[in-house]
Design an enzyme around this catalytic site. Structure first.
Site, PDB file in Angstrom:
ATOM      1  N   ASP A  13       0.814  -1.232   0.000  1.00  0.00           N
ATOM      2  CA  ASP A  13       0.000   0.000   0.000  1.00  0.00           C
ATOM      3  C   ASP A  13       0.837   1.267   0.000  1.00  0.00           C
ATOM      4  O   ASP A  13       0.503   2.249   0.666  1.00  0.00           O
ATOM      5  CB  ASP A  13      -0.939   0.034   1.229  1.00  0.00           C
ATOM      6  CG  ASP A  13      -1.751  -1.224   1.348  1.00  0.00           C
ATOM      7  OD1 ASP A  13      -2.279  -1.658   0.329  1.00  0.00           O
ATOM      8  OD2 ASP A  13      -1.835  -1.768   2.462  1.00  0.00           O
ATOM      9  N   LYS A  16       2.072   2.335  -5.199  1.00  0.00           N
ATOM     10  CA  LYS A  16       2.685   1.861  -6.459  1.00  0.00           C
ATOM     11  C   LYS A  16       1.801   2.107  -7.678  1.00  0.00           C
ATOM     12  O   LYS A  16       2.305   2.370  -8.756  1.00  0.00           O
ATOM     13  CB  LYS A  16       2.988   0.357  -6.383  1.00  0.00           C
ATOM     14  CG  LYS A  16       4.226   0.020  -5.592  1.00  0.00           C
ATOM     15  CD  LYS A  16       4.507  -1.462  -5.626  1.00  0.00           C
ATOM     16  CE  LYS A  16       3.406  -2.309  -5.075  1.00  0.00           C
ATOM     17  NZ  LYS A  16       3.082  -2.144  -3.666  1.00  0.00           N
ATOM     18  N   GLY A  40      -4.439  -4.113  -4.350  1.00  0.00           N
ATOM     19  CA  GLY A  40      -5.367  -3.093  -4.799  1.00  0.00           C
ATOM     20  C   GLY A  40      -4.577  -1.861  -5.191  1.00  0.00           C
ATOM     21  O   GLY A  40      -3.909  -1.268  -4.355  1.00  0.00           O
ATOM     22  N   HIS A  41      -4.572  -1.536  -6.457  1.00  0.00           N
ATOM     23  CA  HIS A  41      -3.825  -0.374  -6.925  1.00  0.00           C
ATOM     24  C   HIS A  41      -4.807   0.669  -7.462  1.00  0.00           C
ATOM     25  O   HIS A  41      -5.641   0.360  -8.293  1.00  0.00           O
ATOM     26  CB  HIS A  41      -2.831  -0.783  -8.031  1.00  0.00           C
ATOM     27  CG  HIS A  41      -1.768  -1.716  -7.538  1.00  0.00           C
ATOM     28  ND1 HIS A  41      -1.009  -2.497  -8.359  1.00  0.00           N
ATOM     29  CD2 HIS A  41      -1.335  -1.979  -6.290  1.00  0.00           C
ATOM     30  CE1 HIS A  41      -0.152  -3.202  -7.645  1.00  0.00           C
ATOM     31  NE2 HIS A  41      -0.341  -2.911  -6.381  1.00  0.00           N
ATOM     32  N   THR A 126      -6.114 -11.386   3.262  1.00  0.00           N
ATOM     33  CA  THR A 126      -7.248 -10.731   2.616  1.00  0.00           C
ATOM     34  C   THR A 126      -8.382 -11.726   2.351  1.00  0.00           C
ATOM     35  O   THR A 126      -9.430 -11.351   1.852  1.00  0.00           O
ATOM     36  CB  THR A 126      -6.805 -10.114   1.272  1.00  0.00           C
ATOM     37  OG1 THR A 126      -6.256 -11.155   0.471  1.00  0.00           O
ATOM     38  CG2 THR A 126      -5.757  -9.036   1.476  1.00  0.00           C
ATOM     39  N   GLN A 222       2.052  -5.635  -3.305  1.00  0.00           N
ATOM     40  CA  GLN A 222       2.474  -5.698  -1.890  1.00  0.00           C
ATOM     41  C   GLN A 222       3.850  -5.025  -1.693  1.00  0.00           C
ATOM     42  O   GLN A 222       4.162  -4.096  -2.397  1.00  0.00           O
ATOM     43  CB  GLN A 222       2.481  -7.143  -1.387  1.00  0.00           C
ATOM     44  CG  GLN A 222       1.093  -7.759  -1.227  1.00  0.00           C
ATOM     45  CD  GLN A 222       0.587  -8.457  -2.462  1.00  0.00           C
ATOM     46  OE1 GLN A 222       1.338  -9.082  -3.183  1.00  0.00           O
ATOM     47  NE2 GLN A 222      -0.688  -8.368  -2.725  1.00  0.00           N
TER      48      GLN A 222
HETATM   49  P1  IMP Z   1      -2.691 -12.598   1.717  1.00  0.00           P
HETATM   50  O1  IMP Z   1      -1.750 -12.071   0.718  1.00  0.00           O
HETATM   51  O2  IMP Z   1      -4.130 -12.295   1.414  1.00  0.00           O
HETATM   52  O3  IMP Z   1      -2.462 -14.052   2.012  1.00  0.00           O
HETATM   53  O4  IMP Z   1      -2.410 -11.838   3.114  1.00  0.00           O
HETATM   54  C1  IMP Z   1      -1.192 -11.996   3.816  1.00  0.00           C
HETATM   55  C2  IMP Z   1      -0.760 -10.685   4.450  1.00  0.00           C
HETATM   56  O5  IMP Z   1      -0.401  -9.762   3.434  1.00  0.00           O
HETATM   57  C3  IMP Z   1      -1.844 -10.001   5.288  1.00  0.00           C
HETATM   58  O6  IMP Z   1      -1.231  -9.306   6.348  1.00  0.00           O
HETATM   59  C4  IMP Z   1      -2.442  -9.006   4.314  1.00  0.00           C
HETATM   60  O7  IMP Z   1      -3.051  -7.916   4.968  1.00  0.00           O
HETATM   61  C5  IMP Z   1      -1.196  -8.581   3.563  1.00  0.00           C
HETATM   62  N1  IMP Z   1      -1.483  -8.103   2.203  1.00  0.00           N
HETATM   63  C6  IMP Z   1      -1.795  -8.829   1.126  1.00  0.00           C
HETATM   64  N2  IMP Z   1      -1.961  -8.053   0.050  1.00  0.00           N
HETATM   65  C7  IMP Z   1      -1.727  -6.804   0.453  1.00  0.00           C
HETATM   66  C8  IMP Z   1      -1.698  -5.544  -0.225  1.00  0.00           C
HETATM   67  O8  IMP Z   1      -1.909  -5.422  -1.428  1.00  0.00           O
HETATM   68  N3  IMP Z   1      -1.383  -4.477   0.546  1.00  0.00           N
HETATM   69  C9  IMP Z   1      -1.090  -4.575   1.866  1.00  0.00           C
HETATM   70  N4  IMP Z   1      -1.109  -5.717   2.534  1.00  0.00           N
HETATM   71  C10 IMP Z   1      -1.409  -6.825   1.834  1.00  0.00           C
END
Ligand code: IMP
Length: 432
Positions: A13, A16, A40-41, A126, A222
């Site tokens: 976040d 990017k 999410g961009h 997420t 990420q």
């Molecule tokens: P996952 O990628 O959904 O498995 O989540 C694993 C961790 O990465 C969690 O702490 C999420 O909140 C974090 N996370 C996943 N995608 C994003 C993103 O795009 N931005 C910020 N945090 C993310």
């Protein structure tokens, strides 16, 4: 060989989407290389807002947008995104790697039950099925995009996968969810029809583009501290957002990447669980969260907010071989009298300059801060004026802040962002 990787230098976040959109104007190809619809961009163009989860945000400029093999694709989310974005832009030019893995509906269910089962130790995912999809990829039982176009193979794979996943859901998690081969097969057949014209060999196309001296942007999702290898494991995502992931996820070798840009915000945010040494649980944190609209694009969750962490930056610069920084959301900090920057951690009375691998250590680290003067609050319009005039027009306190960040990271700033729109950008070094 202008191939540039844009990687997140913090916990995701970091803005990017906007930075990629800015550079994409001059690029020929924009390639997303890892992650899934957990990302999410957001891109703001005039009064229009574009939100991306899977398609590279550079598509707004009408550039060739590639979803690389390192991405995991939720077909329904992708098709909705295509339907949403395509009519709003002049040219929609998408290529989906045939080697990318597919997130199926049961992956979401598994993500959900696994998180519930973890209880207090939940990762805070997420719940979009991203982790379980990567787990199947690594376990060698995943479904790739190309597999969906071979009826025998698709049937064979689902025959093996569905009973196994149903058993896991029922026997391990005591879940009442019923998953059937018929539903999953229909899901694949429905969406393969929608994406078939976009599927191809992404790695080959990127290689040809490199050989033809095309300008390529590799877009990470990420951030480094969520990287499965370098992040605060296990509170991480399941892929490699770092520059190494740009090679494997786009299908090119490391020698083909000539610039790595690290995107950071002027402060730090984190969603989900895991240690966060500079976290602010006070009014300043709330103020930054509200002013910076720090709520997830994908889940709407409130982001945790903290001061800029120089230890994280130093680490991110090293593991990504970053050449330069893009520093976003500096306008959000305006109006604060004093701004703190963490330069090292204190652990057991000792100073730590390097980011520790042990979460037990990290949890006990206290940030060592340097305090700097803040800069005055001005309107969004005024920031645009400042951006138009360039670096010299920035408040002197902000310039000092940038110098401090550059000193900690040991690399220069390439770009500054002081607002969500394209005009609120100051480019200090051209990459194309
Ligand atoms: P996952 O990628 O959904 O498995 O989540 C694993 C961790 O990465 C969690 O702490 C999420 O909140 C974090 N996370 C996943 N995608 C994003 C993103 O795009 N931005 C910020 N945090 C993310």
């Amino acid at each position: 060989m202008p191939c540039v990787a844009i990687v997140g230098g913090q916990f995701g976040d970091c803005g990017k989407g906007k930075i990629v959109d800015y550079y994409a104007e001059k690029a020929d190809l924009v390639v997303r290389y890892q992650g899934g619809c957990n990302a999410g961009h957001t891109v703001v163009v005039g009064n229009e807002k574009f939100k991306f989860h899977l398609i590279p945000s550079g598509v707004v400029h009408g550039k060739r947008a590639i979803i690389g093999n390192g991405v995991v694709i939720d077909l329904e989310v992708l098709c909705n995104e295509i339907d949403e974005i395509k009519p709003r832009i002049k040219k929609f030019d998408l290529l989906i790697s045939e080697r990318a893995h597919v997130t199926l509906p049961f992956h979401r269910i598994l993500d959900d039950v696994e998180e519930c089962c973890r209880g207090k130790s939940e990762v805070g995912t997420t719940r979009r099925g991203v982790g379980p999809t990567y787990a199947d990829k690594v376990s060698r039982c995943g479904l790739r995009v190309i597999d969906m176009f071979d009826d025998d193979l698709l049937n064979q794979k689902l025959d093996a996968l569905i009973p196994l996943k149903q058993k896991i859901l029922k026997d391990v998690f005591q879940s009442k969810e019923i998953i059937t081969k018929k539903d999953t097969l229909n899901y694949c057949l429905k969406f393969r029809e929608k994406i078939k014209n976009y599927v191809g060999d992404a790695s080959l196309e990127i290689d040809k583009a490199i050989k033809n001296n095309k300008k390529i942007l590799l877009e990470g999702a990420q951030g480094t501290l969520l990287d499965v290898d370098y992040g605060t494991y296990p509170f991480v995502t399941s892929s490699n957002p770092s520059a190494g992931g740009a090679c494997t996820g786009a299908g090119i070798g490391p020698k083909n990447i000539d610039t790595v840009i690290g995107v950071v915000k002027g402060y730090t945010t984190r969603v989900g669980s895991g240690p966060f040494p500079t976290e602010l649980n006070d009014d300043t944190g709330k103020r930054i969260r509200d002013k910076g609209n720090e709520y997830g694009t994908t889940t709407g969750r409130a982001r945790r907010v903290g001061w800029f962490d120089g230890v994280v930056l130093r680490y991110a610069v090293r593991v990504n071989s970053m050449d330069g920084l893009a520093i976003a959301k500096l306008d959000v900090l305006s109006g604060l009298k004093k701004i703190k920057v963490c330069t090292s951690y204190k652990y057991n009375g000792k100073i730590l300059d390097e980011f520790p691998a042990s979460l037990k250590v990290l949890e006990k680290c206290e940030p060592v801060y340097e305090e700097l003067d803040g800069w005055p609050d001005v309107s969004e319009e005024e920031w645009k004026n400042i951006a138009k005039k360039g670096y010299d027009a920035l408040p002197k306190e902000l310039k000092n802040y940038l110098k401090m960040i550059e000193k900690i990271g040991g690399i220069p700033t390439y770009l500054i962002s002081v607002g969500p729109e394209r005009e609120s950008t100051i480019c200090l070094k051209k990459i194309f």
